[in-house]
Design a protein around this motif. Structure first.
Motif: not given
Length: 323
Positions: A11-17
């Motif tokens: 929830e605290e991070h965006d998944v970039l790849s």
């Protein structure tokens, strides 16, 4: 159970790849000249970006049988893990500033399928004597529910079904998640990156030396250090490359979709194999021999978890156009 334990961090991070493949030049640390024989290559489990600070991090999944408490030596070993330095260098080559890795560690449950007591229609456990007759308690009022080897009383059991085993393990993981799931961020300094570059270059030169000398020494101490080596029977002369126990594989790095061109890939798996045993490296990466026998359980478990985590995380890949 893992997705539940992983959710607060996610929830605290965006998944970039997810499972991002890469290649970049292997440089001589002294001259900065690229190797004529090798390029660095590999695959990163994930790249994350902290939503509030904007910090980009490497995500690395690990499965282990070690305990995950703060006193465990497992975390100290991860600090020395050089493969993360390769991943950070790969992202830096792309102009992405990264200086830490978020380790997502999963401890594998040690419980095996158990024996479940047989019960009658009333839910009472069944105990039989040596003659196969059901045993009552001393007062004769109830059926006995415990065995007694001295008297020949045996509690009747059956093997736990896969569904029952699944539920038992799932309950254990949910009851004590901190014992099985942990995330820890570990920074990487410029010194760490330079140390990795020195190591990778030195190992690449070792490969070239062994190749020129046609000399690939065995390391018998490593044959059973992490389970039995997959090439043990081949090295011991108990098998041959005949398509039955061992066969040739078409590519050195079947785990990667990118393919070698003029230069060979120097992956973390290749470096790790060379560190373990030069003869193992020769068989796997020079002769491209693979075992066609049963896959080691630890390797199978780790591979299956990585596949599951990959599919789960792909649905969260950041898309700025998404509402």
């Amino acid at each position: 159970a893992w997705t539940e334990a992983f959710a607060p961090m996610l929830e605290e991070h965006d998944v970039l790849s997810v499972e991002e493949e890469f290649s970049f030049p292997l440089l001589n640390p002294e001259t900065e000249a690229p190797s004529k024989s090798f390029v660095e290559a590999g695959k990163i489990d994930g790249v994350l970006r902290h939503k509030w600070s904007g910090q980009v991090k490497v995500l690395e999944h690990k499965t282990t049988s070690d305990k995950l408490g703060p006193e465990s030596d497992y975390w100290a070993r991860l600090v020395m893990n050089s493969q993360i330095s390769k991943y950070i260098l790969a992202l830096l080559q792309q102009g992405r500033h990264v200086n830490s890795v978020l380790y997502d560690v999963i401890r594998k449950p040690a419980q095996r399928p158990a024996q479940t007591p047989l019960v009658d229609d009333c839910g009472v456990k069944v105990v039989l004597d040596a003659n196969g007759r059901r045993v009552r308690t001393k007062d004769g009022k109830k059926w006995r529910e415990t065995g007694d080897a001295a008297q020949g009383y045996v509690l009747q059991t059956r093997e736990e079904t896969p569904q029952e085993y699944h539920q038992r393990i799932l309950s254990e993981l949910r009851y004590e998640p901190a014992s099985y799931f942990a995330q820890k961020e570990i920074p990487r300094t410029d010194t760490d990156l330079m140390e990795y570059m020195n190591d990778a270059w030195a190992l690449s030169q070792q490969v070239l030396y062994f190749r020129r000398a046609n000399l690939w020494p065995r390391n018998p101490d490593a044959c059973t250090s992490f389970g039995t080596c997959e090439y043990f029977d081949l090295c011991a002369g108990r098998a041959s490359v005949d398509g039955i126990r061992y066969d040739l594989r078409p590519r050195r790095h079947a785990e990667l979709e990118i393919v070698e061109d003029r230069k060979e890939f120097l992956t973390n798996s290749r470096l790790s194999t060379l560190r373990q045993c030069a003869r193992k490296h020769f068989l796997r990466y020079e002769q491209q021999v693979e075992s066609v026998g049963p896959v080691d359980e630890a390797l199978r478990t780790g591979t299956l978890f990585h596949m599951a985590a990959e599919n789960y995380l792909k649905q969260f890949i950041y898309n700025p156009e998404k509402p």
